[in-house]
Motif scaffolding. Structure first.
Motif, short mmCIF file in Angstrom:
data_model
loop_
_atom_site.label_atom_id
_atom_site.label_comp_id
_atom_site.label_asym_id
_atom_site.label_seq_id
_atom_site.Cartn_x
_atom_site.Cartn_y
_atom_site.Cartn_z
N GLY A 63 59.01 17.08 80.86
CA GLY A 63 58.11 17.95 80.13
C GLY A 63 58.21 19.41 80.52
N TYR A 64 59.11 19.72 81.46
CA TYR A 64 59.18 21.09 81.97
C TYR A 64 60.61 21.61 81.87
CZ TYR A 64 54.48 20.27 83.46
OH TYR A 64 53.15 19.99 83.43
N GLN A 65 60.71 22.94 81.88
CA GLN A 65 61.99 23.59 81.70
C GLN A 65 62.22 24.60 82.82
OE1 GLN A 65 62.38 25.97 78.14
NE2 GLN A 65 64.57 25.56 78.00
N LEU A 66 63.45 24.63 83.28
CA LEU A 66 63.85 25.60 84.29
C LEU A 66 64.65 26.69 83.61
CD1 LEU A 66 63.70 25.90 87.45
CD2 LEU A 66 66.05 25.05 87.47
N LEU A 348 48.39 25.11 84.79
CA LEU A 348 49.49 25.08 83.84
C LEU A 348 50.35 23.84 84.03
CD1 LEU A 348 50.93 26.67 81.53
CD2 LEU A 348 52.44 27.60 83.32
N ILE A 349 50.66 23.53 85.29
CA ILE A 349 51.47 22.35 85.60
C ILE A 349 50.53 21.31 86.19
CG2 ILE A 349 53.53 21.52 86.80
CD1 ILE A 349 54.54 24.37 86.92
N ASP A 404 50.28 33.18 85.45
CA ASP A 404 50.10 32.21 84.36
C ASP A 404 50.21 30.77 84.83
OD1 ASP A 404 52.82 32.04 84.87
OD2 ASP A 404 53.40 31.98 82.76
N GLY A 405 50.49 30.57 86.13
CA GLY A 405 50.60 29.22 86.68
C GLY A 405 52.02 28.68 86.72
N SER A 406 52.97 29.40 86.15
CA SER A 406 54.36 28.96 86.26
C SER A 406 54.85 29.18 87.68
CB SER A 406 55.24 29.70 85.25
OG SER A 406 55.23 31.09 85.51
N THR A 450 35.05 45.39 87.85
CA THR A 450 34.26 44.36 88.54
C THR A 450 34.03 43.14 87.67
OG1 THR A 450 32.21 45.47 87.85
CG2 THR A 450 33.08 46.02 90.03
N ASN A 451 34.06 43.29 86.36
CA ASN A 451 33.84 42.15 85.48
C ASN A 451 34.98 41.12 85.57
OD1 ASN A 451 31.40 43.13 84.45
ND2 ASN A 451 32.48 44.44 82.98
N GLN A 452 36.13 41.54 86.07
CA GLN A 452 37.28 40.64 86.15
C GLN A 452 37.38 39.93 87.50
OE1 GLN A 452 40.97 42.50 85.16
NE2 GLN A 452 40.27 43.26 83.18
N LEU A 453 36.63 40.39 88.49
CA LEU A 453 36.85 39.93 89.86
C LEU A 453 36.52 38.45 90.06
CD1 LEU A 453 35.55 43.01 91.87
CD2 LEU A 453 37.91 42.34 91.48
N GLY A 454 35.37 38.01 89.54
CA GLY A 454 34.98 36.62 89.72
C GLY A 454 35.97 35.67 89.08
N LYS A 455 36.41 35.99 87.86
CA LYS A 455 37.40 35.16 87.15
C LYS A 455 38.72 35.13 87.90
CE LYS A 455 35.56 33.92 83.04
NZ LYS A 455 35.50 32.51 82.57
N ALA A 456 39.08 36.27 88.49
CA ALA A 456 40.37 36.36 89.17
C ALA A 456 40.47 35.40 90.35
CB ALA A 456 40.62 37.78 89.64
N LEU A 457 39.32 34.99 90.93
CA LEU A 457 39.34 34.04 92.03
C LEU A 457 39.87 32.67 91.61
CD1 LEU A 457 35.98 34.72 93.90
CD2 LEU A 457 38.28 35.36 94.63
N ALA A 458 39.88 32.42 90.30
CA ALA A 458 40.38 31.14 89.79
C ALA A 458 41.88 31.19 89.50
CB ALA A 458 39.63 30.76 88.51
N SER A 459 42.50 32.34 89.71
CA SER A 459 43.92 32.49 89.39
C SER A 459 44.78 31.58 90.26
CB SER A 459 44.36 33.94 89.58
OG SER A 459 45.76 34.06 89.42
N PRO A 460 45.85 31.01 89.70
CA PRO A 460 46.79 30.24 90.52
C PRO A 460 47.68 31.13 91.38
CG PRO A 460 47.57 30.38 88.26
CD PRO A 460 46.21 31.00 88.26
#
Length: 1013
Positions: A63-66, A348-349, A404-406, A450-460
C-alpha cells in the motif's frame, strides 16, 4: 551499435516491460517508480549504482510507495537528517569521512549542512542550499532542527548554528558542548532530540568518555558527579539543558548507542551495536539510571572474561545479561549496524503508528518494532518497512517523519557501513515513503501564531512539535488556554504532550495525569512530578498508592525514588518492593537502581516480612539483586540448596558485594564443595590472596586441580601459580602435543620458579628433548627466554641445537629485534644467519622484513597489482572459496566453529561489505580497521614486547590477544611503553599467497555470507 548489442538492448526493453506488467498486475501495492527487482540483473555494476536505477530491488510494505527525493550530486555521504516544519530536509554530509582510506582528496573547506527542498510539490527535491560549510565540520553524526536553530553533533563538539536573517544560511556559530573524545569517531556523540519535558536527550558512544560545557568546564550531573570515565562507564545516554544545567546520565555501559528516541510519554528507546561479528546488536528500553552491561560492572573486564554464571550464548554473554544490576535487553537484533531510530506517532502511515522505526545499515532494511506489554513485562516484535534485496550499497542510516507524516530515509550508499571504511565519497540518496496515492504538501506553520501552537503538538514531525513546545513553555500560564483542545483529546500522544507543558506552569495537571485511565499518561505524570522536585514526587507516589496499579506503574515509582532523601527512600522502597512478584526482571532492576548504595538499610527491613525468606521466590530475587553484607548468609544457603545454573546464579551475585565477610563465605563454600562443575567455577571466583592465607583452602584447591584436564588445570594455574604444581606444569611443557598448552605451561613455570627449573630440565635432557624445549621457549619471547636461547647458541656442541636456538630467537616481535641487534653486533656466525633471520623474514613489520631480506641478499617479488573494478565483475566458485578461507584465513578469523577468534568473526561479512569492500579489505587491510580491533604494541620494563588486539583491560591488567589465539596478561605496573598501531594486524600482501582466481573465489564465498538478522 552491433547486432549483439542491439539484441541485448531489445531484450532489456522486453524484460523491463514484461516485468513491469507482471508487477503491476500481481502486486499493485508497489508504486510505479519501484521497478522490478529483475531489471537490474542485466546491468553492469556501474549502471546498477546509477541514480536511474536507485529504486530497483526494493521490497516495500503493501500500500506504500518509495520515491527518490534527492541524490548525488545534490548531496554526498549523508550521515543524519532532520525535516523542518516547512518539510525541508536538512542533511549532515560526511564527504571527509576517512579520506586517508578512500583515496579521495579532503575537502579543506569542510563538510556541509545542506537543505533540500521540493518547491513544486512533485515529491522530489529541486533546490539544494548549503546552510553551513566550514573546516571545523568534520564528518558530523547528528542534526536537530529547531526553526532557525540547527544543532549539529560532531565529536569533540556539539554546535549551535543560527540563521538570524532568514536566508537559510547560518549567520551565527556557537559551541554548546565540547571535550567529547574522538574526531571522526563512529563511537562518538550522536544527534540531540527534544523530549516532551522540554529537555534534550542524546547518546554518546563508548569512545566519547567526557563532555564539557561552552566554557570548557566539565559538566556535572544534578547530583554533582562529573561526567567522565571515572564516574560513568562506556557509552552513555544523557538528558539536560542546552546551557549545561540539569544534566543526568540516564543509562551507561553501552557500546555504540547510535541514537535515542523519546516518545510523547517520556519513554526512551535506543539501539546498541555489538563488537563486530557476535550477533548481539540490541534494542533497549531505558530504565532511567540503569546500567546496560557492555563491560563488567566491577572490573571493567571484557564480556569474554571468565565470570560465574556466564551466559550460554554470545549475544547474551556480550551484554552480561545474567548479572544482577544489568537492565535486560528488550530485543536481541542479531548481527547488524544499528543507526537512526525514531518513534512514529503520526497517522498517515497507520500501520506504523506507535512503533519504533529503525535504519539498519548492515542488512539494507528499515525495520519497525512494535512494543507491547504482556505478563507485566515489555516485549517487542519486528516487521520490515522496506528492504533492498539486490543493491548491497543501500545503507540506510537515518529515518525521520515529515510534517505530513511521510517518512524520509537517508542512504549513506556505500559498499561498507562506516566503521573506519568508506568506499565511495560522492554518492548519497534520500528517499520518501508514503501511501501510493499521497502527494507531498506541507501546511504552513508559524510558531508566532498562537492559534497554531496547540494543534502543532499533534504533528508527526519532531521539528514542528519542538518549535510549538518551546514557544508554549516560554508563555508560561498564558499557554493554558491554547492547550485546552489537546488536554481533552482522544489522541493520547497529543494529550500527553499538552499535559507536559501545562504541568510546567500549573502543577495540578500532574495530578490530572496521575489519575488518567491511560497507563502511559500515568507514567508520564510521575515523570512530570520528578521534574518538579522531591515534594511533588512523594505527593505523586501517594496518589498512585491510593489506587491499584499494574507492575509497570510500580516499576516507574521505584525509579522515581533514585534521588530522594534517605528517609523517604527507605519508606517508599519498602512499599514498592512488597508489590514485587518473582520473575519480573524490569521491576527487579528498577528496585535495584533505587536501592543501590542503601542496601544495608533496605534489605534487613524488607526481609522482616518473611518468616522464612528462603521459601519466597520474590525474596530470593531481591537477595540476588541486593549488594548487602546481610545477603551473604542467605546467598550461601541458596547456593547450598540449589543445583546447576541456580548455584552459579547466586555465586555470581556475591561478586557484587563489597564486604570483608564475603571471602569468609566463599571459603566456607569451598570447604564444603563437592560438585565438580560448581567447584571449578567457585575456585576461579576466589581471591588468590585469600586462598594462600588459608591452608585448608590451599589444600582443597590443590586437591581439586589434580582432577582437572590440561586446559582447565592451566586456567587455575594462571590464577594461583601454585609452586606445589611445578612438576605437572613442567610435564605439560615437555610432553603435551598441544603447542599452546606447552607455551602456557612454560610461562607459568617461569613465573613460579623463575628460570631455574627450566635450565635444570634442559641440562638433563637428550638432544631431541632439548630441541623440543627450545621450540617451546621460542613462543615465550621474554627477555629471560631469549637470553637463555642465546646462551644455548654459544654453548651447545650440536649444530642442530644451535640452529634451532637461533631460529626460535626470532619467532616473535621481541625476538625479531633481538636477532637483528645480534647481527648488528656481528654476533651471529654466517652459517646460522638463515636460521636466525627466518622470523624477521616473515615479519609483519615491513622494515624488519626488508632488513632480513637485505642481510640474506634476497630480492622481494614485486607485489601483484589488481584492478578491483575488474575483479568485481567476475564470478567465483563458492566451494573453492571456502577451501581458500580454510587454508588462508582461519589463523585469524572464525566462521561457525572453524578458525581462530583473533580478528572479527566473518559469519555475516557479506552483509557488511559487498565485493568491492571485501577486495579492499583483503588487498589493503589497513584501509578499514574495525573499531575494537586496532593493534597495540606493549613494551614491558623487563624488555618484553607484545603485539596484539586488546581483549580486556581492568584497573591492573591488560589482556592482549595475539595472532594464533594466544593471550598475554600484562601487569600495567610493568608497562614501559604502549603504542596503538595505525596498520592492520592482518598479514600484509596476504592475497599474494593466492592466485587471482583463488582470490576471486574467496571473495565470492565471503560475499555470500549473509544473515537476515
Amino acid at each position: 551499435m552491433t547486432k549483439f548489442h542491439a539484441n541485448i538492448y531489445r531484450m532489456k526493453i522486453f524484460l523491463s516491460c514484461f516485468c513491469f506488467v507482471i508487477i503491476a498486475f500481481a502486486c499493485t501495492t508497489k508504486g510505479k517508480e519501484n521497478k522490478s527487482p529483475s531489471t537490474s540483473l542485466l546491468l553492469d555494476s556501474a549502471s546498477r549504482r546509477s541514480v536511474e536505477h536507485a529504486l530497483d530491488g526494493f521490497e516495500i510494505m503493501p500500500g506504500y510507495q518509495l520515491r527518490l527525493f534527492a541524490s548525488e550530486p545534490m548531496l554526498q555521504n549523508p550521515t543524519n537528517i532532520d525535516v523542518d516544519h516547512k518539510g525541508r530536509v536538512y542533511v549532515c554530509e560526511a564527504y571527509n569521512y576517512r579520506p586517508q582510506f578512500s583515496g579521495v582528496k579532503t575537502k579543506f573547506e569542510g563538510d556541509r549542512i545542506v537543505i533540500l527542498e521540493d518547491t513544486n510539490g512533485d515529491g522530489k527535491a529541486d533546490v539544494s542550499k548549503v546552510f553551513y560549510q566550514g573546516p571545523e565540520i568534520n564528518a558530523p553524526l547528528g542534526i536537530c532542527v529547531l526553526g532557525n536553530v540547527v544543532l549539529v553533533s560532531q565529536s569533540p563538539y556539539i554546535w549551535k548554528f543560527t540563521d538570524t536573517d532568514g536566508d537559510d544560511k547560518a549567520d551565527k556559530k556557537e559551541i554548546l558542548f565540547q571535550g567529547i573524545k574522538g574526531i571522526q569517531d563512529d563511537h562518538g556523540v550522536h544527534a540531540l532530540t527534544l523530549g516532551p519535558d522540554g529537555k534534550f536527550y542524546f547518546s554518546m558512544g563508548n569512545a566519547s568518555k567526557t563532555i564539557f560545557d561552552r566554557e570548557n568546564k566539565i559538566i556535572k550531573t544534578i547530583t554533582g558527579e562529573p561526567i567522565d570515565e571515572s564516574h560513568f562507564r562506556q557509552g552513555l545516554i544523557l538528558r539536560g539543558n542546552l546551557n549545561g544545567s540539569g544534566f543526568e546520565v540516564l543509562g551507561q555501559n553501552f557500546r555504540n548507542n547510535y541514537e535515542c528516541a523519546v516518545d510523547a510519554f517520556g519513554n526512551i528507546w535506543q539501539t546498541d551495536n555489538d563488537d563486530d561479528g557476535n550477533r548481539g546488536t540490541r534494542l533497549n528500553y531505558i530504565l532511567e539510571y540503569g546500567k546496560y552491561g557492555y563491560k563488567d560492572e566491577i572490573t571493567n573486564a571484557d564480556w569474554r572474561a571468565f565470570r560465574a554464571n556466564i551466559e550460554d550464548s554470545i549475544p547474551l554473554r556480550h551484554w552480561h545479561q545474567n548479572d544482577p544490576g544489568v537492565v535486560p535487553n528488550l530485543l536481541n537484533l542479531g548481527s547488524g549496524s544499528p543507526c537512526g531510530l525514531m518513534m512514529y506517532e503520526g497517522d498517515l502511515i497507520k500501520e506504523l503508528k506507535g512503533t519504533l522505526l529503525h535504519a539498519e545499515a548492515l542488512h539494507h532494511v528499515i525495520r519497525s518494532y512494535k512494543i507491547s506489554e504482556a505478563n507485566e513485562t515489555l516485549q517487542a516484535s519486528i516487521s520490515e518497512v522496506i528492504r533492498q534485496k539486490e543493491d548491497d550499497w543501500f545503507r540506510p542510516v537515518d529515518v525521520t517523519a515529515a510534517p505530513d507524516g511521510s517518512l524520509f530515509i537517508a542512504d549513506w550508499y556505500d559498499p561498507g557501513v562506516g566503521g573506519h571504511y568508506a568506499g565511495d565519497q560522492v554518492k548519497g540518496r534520500i528517499y520518501r515513503l508514503a501511501p501510493s496515492s499521497s502527494t507531498y504538501s506541507i501546511s504552513s506553520f508559524d510558531e508566532k501564531n498562537t492559534n497554531q501552537l496547540g494543534k502543532a503538538l499533534a504533528s508527526p514531525n519532531l521539528s514542528t512539535r519542538s518549535l510549538a513546545q518551546l514557544t508554549l513553555r516560554s508563555l508560561g500560564k498564558e499557554a493554558l488556554p491554547l492547550l485546552q483542545e489537546a488536554l481533552h483529546a482522544e489522541n493520547q500522544e497529543w494529550k500527553s504532550r499538552a499535559l507536559w507543558i501545562a504541568s510546567s506552569s500549573n502543577p495540578s495537571y500532574i495530578d490530572t495525569a496521575l489519575l488518567d485511565k491511560n497507563e502511559s499518561i500515568k507514567k508520564a505524570g510521575l515523570r512530570m512530578a520528578r521534574q518538579a522536585g522531591n515534594t511533588t514526587i512523594t505527593h505523586a507516589l501517594d496518589i498512585l498508592l491510593s489506587h491499584e496499579q499494574g507492575a509497570n506503574i510500580w516499576q516507574e515509582c521505584a525509579i522515581a525514588l533514585k534521588n530522594l532523601d534517605k528517609k523517604s527512600l527507605a519508606k517508599y522502597w519498602q512499599l514498592f518492593a512488597s508489590k514485587y512478584t518473582a520473575g519480573n526482571r524490569w521491576f527487579l532492576e528498577a528496585l535495584g537502581i533505587a536501592g543501590d548504595g542503601n542496601w544495608d538499610i533496605l534489605l534487613p527491613e524488607y526481609l522482616k516480612q518473611f518468616p522464612d525468606p528462603m521459601v519466597s521466590d520474590a525474596a530470593k530475587d531481591i537477595i540476588w539483586r541486593s549488594r548487602s553484607k546481610y545477603s551473604l548468609p542467605y546467598l550461601v544457603e541458596l547456593i547450598n540448596s540449589h543445583v546447576g545454573k541456580e548455584k552459579l546464579r547466586y555465586l555470581r551475585s556475591m561478586d557484587f558485594i563489597n564486604d570483608a565477610g564475603k571471602n569468609k563465605s566463599l571459603l566456607a563454600l569451598l570447604h564444603n564443595a563437592d560438585d565438580s562443575s560448581f567447584t571449578s567455577v567457585l575456585i576461579k571466583s576466589l581471591d588468590p590472596v585469600q586462598i594462600q592465607r588459608d591452608k585448608n583452602a590451599t589444600s582443597k584447591v590443590l586437591s581439586w586441580m589434580k582432577k582437572l584436564s590440561d586446559e582447565p588445570y592451566l586456567d587455575l594455574v594462571e590464577k594461583f601459580y601454585p609452586k606445589e604444581e611445578s612438576e605437572r606444569i613442567a610435564s605439560l611443557m615437555l610432553n603435551s602435543e598441544n603447542g599452546s598448552i606447552k607455551t602456557r605451561a612454560s610461562k607459568a613455570l617461569i613465573k613460579i620458579n623463575s628460570f631455574e627449573k627450566i635450565k635444570n630440565i634442559y641440562s638433563k635432557s637428550d638432544e631431541k628433548a632439548k630441541i623440543s624445549l627450545i621450540n617451546t621457549l621460542g613462543g615465550v619471547q621474554s627477555t629471560e627466554s631469549l637470553h637463555f636461547l642465546r646462551s644455548i647458541s654459544l654453548e651447545a656442541n650440536s649444530k642442530n641445537i644451535i640452529t634451532e636456538a637461533y631460529r626460535n630467537m626470532g619467532k616473535g616481535w621481541t625476538g625479531e629485534e633481538y636477532v637483528l641487534n645480534l647481527f648488528n653486533q656481528d654476533s651471529i656466525p654466517k652459517e646460522y644467519l638463515t636460521a636466525a633471520m627466518q622470523g624477521p623474514l616473515n615479519a609483519w613489520r615491513r622494515p624488519i622484513k626488508a632488513k632480513a631480506m637485505e642481510i640474506l641478499n634476497y630480492s622481494e617479488k614485486p607485489a601483484t597489482s589488481y584492478n578491483i573494478n575488474s575483479l568485481i565483475s567476475r564470478s567465483g566458485n563458492q566451494t573453492n572459496g571456502q577451501i581458500i578461507f580454510s587454508k588462508t584465513c582461519t589463523t585469524c578469523h572464525k566462521i561457525g566453529q572453524e578458525g581462530i577468534e583473533f580478528g572479527p568473526s566473518l559469519e555475516d561479512i557479506g552483509s557488511k561489505y559487498g565485493k568491492e569492500g571485501l577486495y579492499t579489505s583483503i588487498i589493503e587491510p589497513s584501509k578499514a580497521i574495525n573499531f575494537g580491533y586496532e593493534g597495540e604494541q606493549i613494551t614491558t620494563n623487563n624488555g618484553g614486547m607484545y603485539v596484539g588486539i586488546k581483549e580486556n583491560e581492568t584497573t591492573d591488567l591488560i589482556t592482549l590477544k595475539m595472532v594464533g589465539g594466544q593471550k598475554e596478561n600484562i601487569d600495567k605496573k610493568n608497562i614501559k611503553e604502549r603504542i596503538q598501531l595505525k596498520q592492520s594486524l592482518m598479514t600484509p600482501y596476504l592475497y599474494q599467497s593466492m592466485t587471482e582466481q583463488e582470490l576471486v573465489d574467496l571473495v565470492e564465498y565471503l560475499s555470500n555470507l549473509k544473515k537476515t538478522m
